[in-house]
Design a protein around this motif. Structure first.
Motif, PDB file in Angstrom:
ATOM      1  N   GLU A 232       0.835  -1.210   0.000  1.00 21.89           N
ATOM      2  CA  GLU A 232       0.000   0.000   0.000  1.00 21.89           C
ATOM      3  C   GLU A 232       0.868   1.258   0.000  1.00 21.89           C
ATOM      4  N   ASN A 233       1.962   1.207   0.739  1.00 24.67           N
ATOM      5  CA  ASN A 233       2.858   2.360   0.757  1.00 24.67           C
ATOM      6  C   ASN A 233       3.615   2.500  -0.564  1.00 24.67           C
ATOM      7  N   ALA A 234       3.945   1.392  -1.189  1.00 26.04           N
ATOM      8  CA  ALA A 234       4.577   1.439  -2.505  1.00 26.04           C
ATOM      9  C   ALA A 234       3.636   2.087  -3.521  1.00 26.04           C
ATOM     10  N   CYS A 235       2.337   1.809  -3.377  1.00 26.77           N
ATOM     11  CA  CYS A 235       1.349   2.395  -4.295  1.00 26.77           C
ATOM     12  C   CYS A 235       1.349   3.924  -4.217  1.00 26.77           C
ATOM     13  N   LYS A 236       1.596   4.459  -3.036  1.00 22.62           N
ATOM     14  CA  LYS A 236       1.650   5.920  -2.889  1.00 22.62           C
ATOM     15  C   LYS A 236       2.768   6.497  -3.743  1.00 22.62           C
ATOM     16  N   PHE A 237       3.921   5.822  -3.728  1.00 19.85           N
ATOM     17  CA  PHE A 237       5.045   6.295  -4.539  1.00 19.85           C
ATOM     18  C   PHE A 237       4.761   6.128  -6.029  1.00 19.85           C
ATOM     19  N   LEU A 238       4.180   4.991  -6.384  1.00 21.01           N
ATOM     20  CA  LEU A 238       3.897   4.717  -7.792  1.00 21.01           C
ATOM     21  C   LEU A 238       2.799   5.619  -8.335  1.00 21.01           C
ATOM     22  N   GLN A 252      12.644   1.192  -0.419  1.00 21.90           N
ATOM     23  CA  GLN A 252      12.127   2.180   0.540  1.00 21.90           C
ATOM     24  C   GLN A 252      10.924   1.632   1.311  1.00 21.90           C
ATOM     25  N   CYS A 253      10.255   0.652   0.760  1.00 25.45           N
ATOM     26  CA  CYS A 253       9.065   0.090   1.414  1.00 25.45           C
ATOM     27  C   CYS A 253       9.349  -1.214   2.145  1.00 25.45           C
ATOM     28  N   GLY A 254      10.640  -1.564   2.281  1.00 27.05           N
ATOM     29  CA  GLY A 254      10.987  -2.701   3.132  1.00 27.05           C
ATOM     30  C   GLY A 254      11.306  -4.001   2.424  1.00 27.05           C
ATOM     31  N   PHE A 255      11.275  -4.012   1.084  1.00 26.88           N
ATOM     32  CA  PHE A 255      11.621  -5.233   0.351  1.00 26.88           C
ATOM     33  C   PHE A 255      13.119  -5.239   0.051  1.00 26.88           C
ATOM     34  N   ASN A 256      13.764  -6.368   0.303  1.00 31.75           N
ATOM     35  CA  ASN A 256      15.219  -6.393   0.110  1.00 31.75           C
ATOM     36  C   ASN A 256      15.650  -6.879  -1.267  1.00 31.75           C
ATOM     37  N   ASN A 257      14.666  -7.251  -2.112  1.00 32.94           N
ATOM     38  CA  ASN A 257      15.034  -7.524  -3.510  1.00 32.94           C
ATOM     39  C   ASN A 257      13.837  -7.257  -4.419  1.00 32.94           C
ATOM     40  N   LEU A 258      14.139  -6.885  -5.641  1.00 32.21           N
ATOM     41  CA  LEU A 258      13.105  -6.444  -6.583  1.00 32.21           C
ATOM     42  C   LEU A 258      12.178  -7.569  -7.008  1.00 32.21           C
ATOM     43  N   SER A 259      12.707  -8.754  -7.199  1.00 30.26           N
ATOM     44  CA  SER A 259      11.861  -9.861  -7.671  1.00 30.26           C
ATOM     45  C   SER A 259      10.796 -10.217  -6.632  1.00 30.26           C
ATOM     46  N   ASN A 260      11.167 -10.181  -5.360  1.00 33.17           N
ATOM     47  CA  ASN A 260      10.191 -10.459  -4.304  1.00 33.17           C
ATOM     48  C   ASN A 260       9.122  -9.367  -4.270  1.00 33.17           C
ATOM     49  N   PHE A 261       9.535  -8.119  -4.447  1.00 27.01           N
ATOM     50  CA  PHE A 261       8.585  -7.002  -4.490  1.00 27.01           C
ATOM     51  C   PHE A 261       7.604  -7.174  -5.640  1.00 27.01           C
ATOM     52  N   ASN A 262       8.131  -7.461  -6.834  1.00 29.16           N
ATOM     53  CA  ASN A 262       7.263  -7.638  -8.007  1.00 29.16           C
ATOM     54  C   ASN A 262       6.274  -8.778  -7.798  1.00 29.16           C
ATOM     55  N   ARG A 263       6.749  -9.857  -7.205  1.00 35.91           N
ATOM     56  CA  ARG A 263       5.882 -11.025  -6.974  1.00 35.91           C
ATOM     57  C   ARG A 263       4.774 -10.694  -5.975  1.00 35.91           C
ATOM     58  N   LYS A 264       5.141 -10.062  -4.859  1.00 35.32           N
ATOM     59  CA  LYS A 264       4.151  -9.723  -3.833  1.00 35.32           C
ATOM     60  C   LYS A 264       3.173  -8.661  -4.332  1.00 35.32           C
ATOM     61  N   PHE A 265       3.680  -7.707  -5.102  1.00 36.36           N
ATOM     62  CA  PHE A 265       2.809  -6.654  -5.636  1.00 36.36           C
ATOM     63  C   PHE A 265       1.736  -7.257  -6.544  1.00 36.36           C
ATOM     64  N   LYS A 266       2.153  -8.135  -7.443  1.00 39.72           N
ATOM     65  CA  LYS A 266       1.196  -8.749  -8.368  1.00 39.72           C
ATOM     66  C   LYS A 266       0.232  -9.666  -7.627  1.00 39.72           C
ATOM     67  N   GLU A 267       0.729 -10.334  -6.593  1.00 33.21           N
ATOM     68  CA  GLU A 267      -0.111 -11.230  -5.787  1.00 33.21           C
ATOM     69  C   GLU A 267      -1.220 -10.453  -5.085  1.00 33.21           C
ATOM     70  N   ILE A 268      -0.894  -9.249  -4.589  1.00 34.02           N
ATOM     71  CA  ILE A 268      -1.852  -8.459  -3.813  1.00 34.02           C
ATOM     72  C   ILE A 268      -2.709  -7.565  -4.704  1.00 34.02           C
ATOM     73  N   SER A 274       4.939  -1.817 -12.630  1.00 32.30           N
ATOM     74  CA  SER A 274       5.123  -0.931 -13.785  1.00 32.30           C
ATOM     75  C   SER A 274       3.793  -0.611 -14.455  1.00 32.30           C
ATOM     76  N   LYS A 275       2.917  -1.607 -14.546  1.00 30.88           N
ATOM     77  CA  LYS A 275       1.591  -1.372 -15.146  1.00 30.88           C
ATOM     78  C   LYS A 275       0.758  -0.468 -14.236  1.00 30.88           C
ATOM     79  N   TYR A 276       0.873  -0.682 -12.921  1.00 30.32           N
ATOM     80  CA  TYR A 276       0.149   0.170 -11.961  1.00 30.32           C
ATOM     81  C   TYR A 276       0.583   1.617 -12.116  1.00 30.32           C
ATOM     82  N   PHE A 282       1.736   7.938 -14.602  1.00 27.95           N
ATOM     83  CA  PHE A 282       3.140   8.253 -14.391  1.00 27.95           C
ATOM     84  C   PHE A 282       4.007   7.175 -15.044  1.00 27.95           C
ATOM     85  N   LYS A 283       5.188   7.558 -15.500  1.00 29.65           N
ATOM     86  CA  LYS A 283       6.083   6.607 -16.195  1.00 29.65           C
ATOM     87  C   LYS A 283       7.344   6.408 -15.374  1.00 29.65           C
TER      88      LYS A 283
END
Length: 283
Positions: A232-238, A252-268, A274-276, A282-283
């Protein structure tokens, strides 16, 4: 005054409590109160946790938080310098134990049923806001009349639920303090690494006992909740204009690697970061 349960200050013999919160931050401790809270966000935005669910709030929102429904507002002071909320607090028996049981109020049955999980209006918000702003210098009688006018609009409006799961028992003082400590620590440290031993210590429990405790009261694991808060906090930045890359936002939102962030973001969110961002303009 206990934080959880939280007692709304009131004058004796007053059934409807009118309250204005106008400051940099809204009250930011996880709490519950006996009264139903019907409120409008005149100014401000941030994160609202209700029961087990993380929501966003912003200016213009009309919210209903049910009796003894745990919640906390976390204002985003980086976006706006002042937060302003007007609330009406009342219980089903504030005006007499049988008042809302009269046939005159049959159409309000759904209001009280939906308030159990809390809800947000998705239409007719400007009409409700206008009534609330008119209550600022009103008499107690006119505020009561205003409440009935708002309730009439609310029961005929589309809404969206705030909490998907509500713990069926009221929190005791000790339970409330424990959950408050967990929520306060999480809200203030979600951008850092939090391990199970650390958060269990905040609850003064063993890791296994804490896992059972949190799951029973929120219907989800602690780390599911933590990841939802981070996303939810990542969404504010995006969803805002900034020069941060998706990788920088993830860290900045607490994820220590990008692949885990991308996976959790798409899951939730059921969409890639990037699509969000692109769909937000915004680009």
């Amino acid at each position: 005054m206990k934080v959880l349960p939280f007692k709304i200050p009131k004058t004796q013999n007053i059934g409807l409590i009118y309250q204005e919160d106008r400051e940099k931050y809204f009250y930011d401790k996880f709490h519950q109160h006996e009264e139903i809270q019907l409120c409008v966000i005149v100014k401000g935005e941030g994160t609202l946790i209700v029961g087990d669910t993380i929501n966003k709030y912003s200016s213009g929102d009309v919210l209903v938080i049910g009796s003894n429904l745990p919640h906390v507002f976390k204002s985003d002071a980086s976006v706006i310098k002042e937060s302003f909320m007007i609330s009406l607090f009342f219980t089903k028996s504030s005006f007499g134990k049988d008042f809302f049981l009269l046939d005159d109020f049959k159409e309000l049955i759904t209001f009280f049923e939906k308030s159990i999980s809390g809800f947000k209006l998705v239409e007719n918000r400007s009409e409700v806001m206008k009534i609330f702003l008119g209550l600022q210098k009103s008499t107690n009688l006119n505020r009561f009349i205003g409440l009935l006018e708002v309730l009439k609009i609310v029961v005929n409006s589309k809404t969206t639920e705030l909490a998907s799961f509500v713990y069926p028992r009221r929190y005791t003082d000790n339970e409330g303090k424990r959950m408050r400590n967990v929520m306060d620590f999480t809200m203030n440290n979600f951008d850092k690494n939090i391990d199970l031993y650390e958060i269990a210590e905040k609850a003064n429990m063993t890791p296994n006992a804490f896992c059972r405790y949190f799951k029973q009261r929120t219907n989800k694991t602690y780390f599911t909740f933590l990841n939802e808060l981070r996303i939810e906090n990542a969404c504010k930045f995006l969803n805002s204009e900034n020069s941060l890359s998706i990788s920088e936002i993830a860290y900045q939102c607490g994820f220590n690697n990008l692949s885990n962030f991308n996976r959790k973001f798409k899951e939730i969110k059921k969409i890639s970061p990037s699509k969000y961002r692109k769909d937000s303009g915004f680009k």
